[in-house]
Design a protein around this motif. Structure first.
Motif, PDB file in Angstrom:
ATOM      1  N   SER A 184      -5.146 -10.072  11.725  1.00  0.00           N
ATOM      2  CA  SER A 184      -5.613 -11.167  10.472  1.00  0.00           C
ATOM      3  C   SER A 184      -6.836 -10.933   9.609  1.00  0.00           C
ATOM      4  CB  SER A 184      -6.192 -12.295  11.474  1.00  0.00           C
ATOM      5  OG  SER A 184      -7.295 -11.920  12.277  1.00  0.00           O
ATOM      6  N   GLU A 185      -7.535  -9.711   9.880  1.00  0.00           N
ATOM      7  CA  GLU A 185      -8.530  -9.241   8.912  1.00  0.00           C
ATOM      8  C   GLU A 185      -7.871  -8.292   7.744  1.00  0.00           C
ATOM      9  OE1 GLU A 185     -12.053  -8.034  11.068  1.00  0.00           O
ATOM     10  OE2 GLU A 185     -10.870  -8.545  12.821  1.00  0.00           O
ATOM     11  N   GLN A 186      -6.615  -8.291   7.679  1.00  0.00           N
ATOM     12  CA  GLN A 186      -6.323  -7.266   6.638  1.00  0.00           C
ATOM     13  C   GLN A 186      -6.523  -7.754   5.315  1.00  0.00           C
ATOM     14  OE1 GLN A 186      -4.032  -6.738   3.406  1.00  0.00           O
ATOM     15  NE2 GLN A 186      -3.089  -8.454   4.285  1.00  0.00           N
ATOM     16  N   SER A 187      -7.067  -6.817   4.533  1.00  0.00           N
ATOM     17  CA  SER A 187      -7.681  -6.998   3.271  1.00  0.00           C
ATOM     18  C   SER A 187      -7.550  -6.193   2.303  1.00  0.00           C
ATOM     19  CB  SER A 187      -9.148  -7.457   3.533  1.00  0.00           C
ATOM     20  OG  SER A 187      -9.762  -6.273   3.746  1.00  0.00           O
ATOM     21  N   HIS A 188      -6.674  -5.016   2.757  1.00  0.00           N
ATOM     22  CA  HIS A 188      -6.426  -3.881   1.623  1.00  0.00           C
ATOM     23  C   HIS A 188      -5.744  -4.126   0.504  1.00  0.00           C
ATOM     24  CE1 HIS A 188      -2.788  -3.769   4.064  1.00  0.00           C
ATOM     25  NE2 HIS A 188      -2.314  -2.685   3.401  1.00  0.00           N
ATOM     26  N   GLU A 189      -5.869  -3.364  -0.474  1.00  0.00           N
ATOM     27  CA  GLU A 189      -5.232  -3.760  -1.848  1.00  0.00           C
ATOM     28  C   GLU A 189      -4.283  -2.543  -2.218  1.00  0.00           C
ATOM     29  OE1 GLU A 189      -8.569  -4.080  -4.378  1.00  0.00           O
ATOM     30  OE2 GLU A 189      -9.347  -5.608  -3.416  1.00  0.00           O
ATOM     31  N   ILE A 190      -2.855  -2.982  -2.082  1.00  0.00           N
ATOM     32  CA  ILE A 190      -1.899  -1.879  -2.202  1.00  0.00           C
ATOM     33  C   ILE A 190      -1.504  -1.754  -3.545  1.00  0.00           C
ATOM     34  CG2 ILE A 190       0.625  -1.282  -1.634  1.00  0.00           C
ATOM     35  CD1 ILE A 190       0.069  -2.495   0.974  1.00  0.00           C
ATOM     36  N   VAL A 191      -1.260  -0.707  -4.089  1.00  0.00           N
ATOM     37  CA  VAL A 191      -0.835  -0.637  -5.639  1.00  0.00           C
ATOM     38  C   VAL A 191       0.509  -0.787  -5.776  1.00  0.00           C
ATOM     39  CG1 VAL A 191      -0.382   0.935  -7.446  1.00  0.00           C
ATOM     40  CG2 VAL A 191      -2.607   1.274  -5.937  1.00  0.00           C
ATOM     41  N   LEU A 192       1.047  -1.956  -6.759  1.00  0.00           N
ATOM     42  CA  LEU A 192       2.237  -2.184  -7.005  1.00  0.00           C
ATOM     43  C   LEU A 192       2.822  -1.399  -8.208  1.00  0.00           C
ATOM     44  CD1 LEU A 192       2.509  -5.974  -6.125  1.00  0.00           C
ATOM     45  CD2 LEU A 192       3.411  -3.946  -4.626  1.00  0.00           C
ATOM     46  N   HIS A 193       3.584  -0.412  -8.132  1.00  0.00           N
ATOM     47  CA  HIS A 193       3.855   0.360  -9.200  1.00  0.00           C
ATOM     48  C   HIS A 193       5.062  -0.395 -10.145  1.00  0.00           C
ATOM     49  CE1 HIS A 193       1.688   3.685  -7.400  1.00  0.00           C
ATOM     50  NE2 HIS A 193       2.607   3.586  -6.432  1.00  0.00           N
TER      51      HIS A 193
END
Length: 256
Positions: A184-193
């Protein structure tokens, strides 16, 4: 003897300068498996552009050597990539090949003991587009803490040959956040190509588009024999790359 000039392809990205891709073909006919290094080059060019675009926005990629949290995730690969990974293992010096193969087998044992192997294979074979089901399987796999068999000293030992999914997976957040991706603490920022090259490859028959054919990377060695029974189309490399790029641009471009 006259040399053959490189073939140039132009991939419109929808914003900014188009990508110009140059390839020097040395064979008259190829299969998609033969062209896999070229497909990887397309992905790398797209991801390099993503890095430039992010830099202009003041963002940097958080991934780097020694950052291996994502190397414990379930990695979807196309059948071409599964064969490619198996070939890499077979070509390794005997001590390394034995070590890597043993890790694959240990992972399979862990999946069997956790009663995940059958749901995993069934999901990827028959329900790959069921997002809820696939997410549940990925979470269960993550909970087992299975490292990628190619992970050595917290670095990818086959980095130049890594699958599309690994090439695409980049974050701009602190790498420490990646350990909480299924919480529930997920906060990473994934790059969308701008393009989903992994999706395009899994949906490319060698001639045109097909239903996506993917499997978990951890099953690559087990699936090798059955995949090799299939006959893949042969085309000129110019034709095959043109068709792949057309599918990529028309079906796997991300909307701005």
């Amino acid at each position: 003897m006259t040399s053959t000039p490189p073939t140039t392809y132009v991939l419109e990205t929808g914003c900014g300068e188009p990508l110009r891709l140059n390839f020097l073909w040395t064979k008259d006919t190829v299969t998609a498996l033969d062209l896999l290094p070229a497909f990887f080059s397309v992905a790398d060019a797209i991801h390099t552009q993503s890095r430039r675009d992010l830099a202009e926005m003041g963002k940097t990629i958080g991934c780097g050597p020694g950052c291996s949290t994502c190397c414990h995730q379930l990695v979807p690969v196309s059948e071409y990539e599964a064969l490619h990974l198996a070939k890499i293992v077979r070509s390794m010096p005997a001590p390394q090949q034995d070590r890597i193969t043993r890790r694959f087998m240990q992972a399979i044992t862990a999946l069997e003991e956790s009663a995940l192997l059958i749901p995993l294979t069934d999901t990827y074979a028959n329900h790959a587009h069921d997002k809820h089901r696939a997410a549940e399987i990925r979470k269960r796999y993550w909970d087992l803490k299975i490292p990628c068999p190619f992970l050595e000293d917290n670095c990818c030992s086959i980095h130049a040959h890594r699958p599309m999914a690994c090439r695409q997976y980049l974050v701009t957040s602190d790498p420490a956040r990646c350990s909480k991706i299924y919480s529930s603490e997920q906060s990473h920022e994934i790059v969308l190509h701008s393009f989903d090259t992994g999706g395009a490859l899994a949906s490319f028959s060698g001639e045109g588009i097909q239903n996506s054919r993917i499997l978990p990377h951890i099953l690559s060695l087990l699936a090798e024999r059955s995949i090799r029974r299939q006959k893949y189309p042969s085309l000129s490399p110019q034709q095959m790359m043109s068709r792949f790029l057309m599918i990529l641009a028309t079906c796997f471009a991300r909307k701005a």
